[in-house]
Enzyme design. Sequence first.
Site, PDB file in Angstrom:
ATOM      1  N   GLU A 117       0.979  -1.168   0.107  1.00 15.48           N
ATOM      2  CA  GLU A 117      -0.136  -0.139  -0.066  1.00 15.48           C
ATOM      3  C   GLU A 117       0.826   1.138  -0.185  1.00 15.48           C
ATOM      4  O   GLU A 117       0.509   2.173  -0.541  1.00 15.48           O
ATOM      5  CB  GLU A 117      -1.087   0.018   1.220  1.00 15.48           C
ATOM      6  CG  GLU A 117      -1.981  -1.028   1.167  1.00 15.48           C
ATOM      7  CD  GLU A 117      -2.886  -1.476   2.325  1.00 15.48           C
ATOM      8  OE1 GLU A 117      -4.406  -1.336   1.980  1.00 15.48           O
ATOM      9  OE2 GLU A 117      -2.120  -1.938   3.127  1.00 15.48           O
ATOM     10  N   GLU A 137      -4.031  -9.691   3.172  1.00 22.15           N
ATOM     11  CA  GLU A 137      -4.848  -9.452   4.522  1.00 22.15           C
ATOM     12  C   GLU A 137      -6.140 -10.527   4.266  1.00 22.15           C
ATOM     13  O   GLU A 137      -6.574 -10.894   5.474  1.00 22.15           O
ATOM     14  CB  GLU A 137      -5.597  -8.065   4.086  1.00 22.15           C
ATOM     15  CG  GLU A 137      -4.524  -7.009   4.506  1.00 22.15           C
ATOM     16  CD  GLU A 137      -3.828  -6.547   3.054  1.00 22.15           C
ATOM     17  OE1 GLU A 137      -3.079  -5.415   3.081  1.00 22.15           O
ATOM     18  OE2 GLU A 137      -3.883  -7.305   2.107  1.00 22.15           O
TER      19      GLU A 137
END
Length: 263
Positions: A117, A137
Site C-alpha cells: 500500500e 490480508e
Amino acid sequence: MQDSVLYEKTGRIALLTLNRPEKLNALDYATNDLLMALLDRIEEDEGIGAVILTGAGDRAFSAGGDIHEFTESIRRGTEEAVREFCRRGQRMTARIEAFPKPVIAAVNGIAFGGGCEITEAAHLAIASQDAVFAKPEINIGIPPTFGGTQRLPRLAGRKHALELLLTGDTFGPGRAYEMGLVNEVVPGDRLIEAAFAMAERILRHSPLAAARIIAAVTRGLNTTIDEGLLIEREQFARMCASQDVHEGLDAWIARRTPVYAGR
C-alpha cells in the site's frame, strides 16, 4: 533502541529507510508515527526536493502491518482497532500520496499488505528484481486497511486488483510493472542508484511546478474530468504568480539552464 525509520540527507534528496529488518520492516504504530514525523520535517526543509523510501536489510521493503500489535487492538474492540490501526495507516498512505515533494518507493524485497500500500501511494516506484508483492490480508480475514482496496483498482484496473485482493496470491515485479504499480524493475544492487537517478531527473525542474503537478494528479484522480480540469487550472494559476514560471520561461527563451530557488 534503534530508530525504526532511518533518515539520511544526500544533497537535495532525503532517504528514509524502514528499519525493523528482524521483523521484515513491519509497520508497527511507532514506525508509522515516526515516518509521519519525518515527512513533516522533510516538508519544512526547503533544501530537500525529493524523498526515497526503502527497507533495511536484503529481505523486505515491508511485510505490512505488525500483526501481533494490531491483533491486540482488535481484541480491545472495533472502535479502538479502527482508530489505532486503520485510521493511522490510512493517514500515513494519504500523507505519502499527497506529499508536495516527489516520493519514490525503492522496493527491495517483500512488499506485502501495508508495504504494498505504501508502494501504491508513492508517486513513483522502482522495484528490485527480487521484490515480491502481495495483498494477503484476506488470509487473516480482513480487507486491506491502508487504502489498498481503493488505490490498487485505480492503478491496475478492477479485475486485476480483485484477483489479487481476493486470492492473496504473491506476484512478482514483472506483473507489478505491467499493472502500473512500479515504474521500473532493476537488479537489486542497482536499486538505490536507480532511485537516486530518478530523483535527480525530477530535481532538474521547478520544485513548485512538481508540487502543483502532484496536487493536480492526486486530487483529480478522485473527481470527474471536468472537476479535474478545474483543479488543473487552479494549479496553473498558482504557478503564474510564482517566480519559478518566469525563471523557466526566461531560461527557455535565452537557451540557458533555469536556476530555481532551493536548487
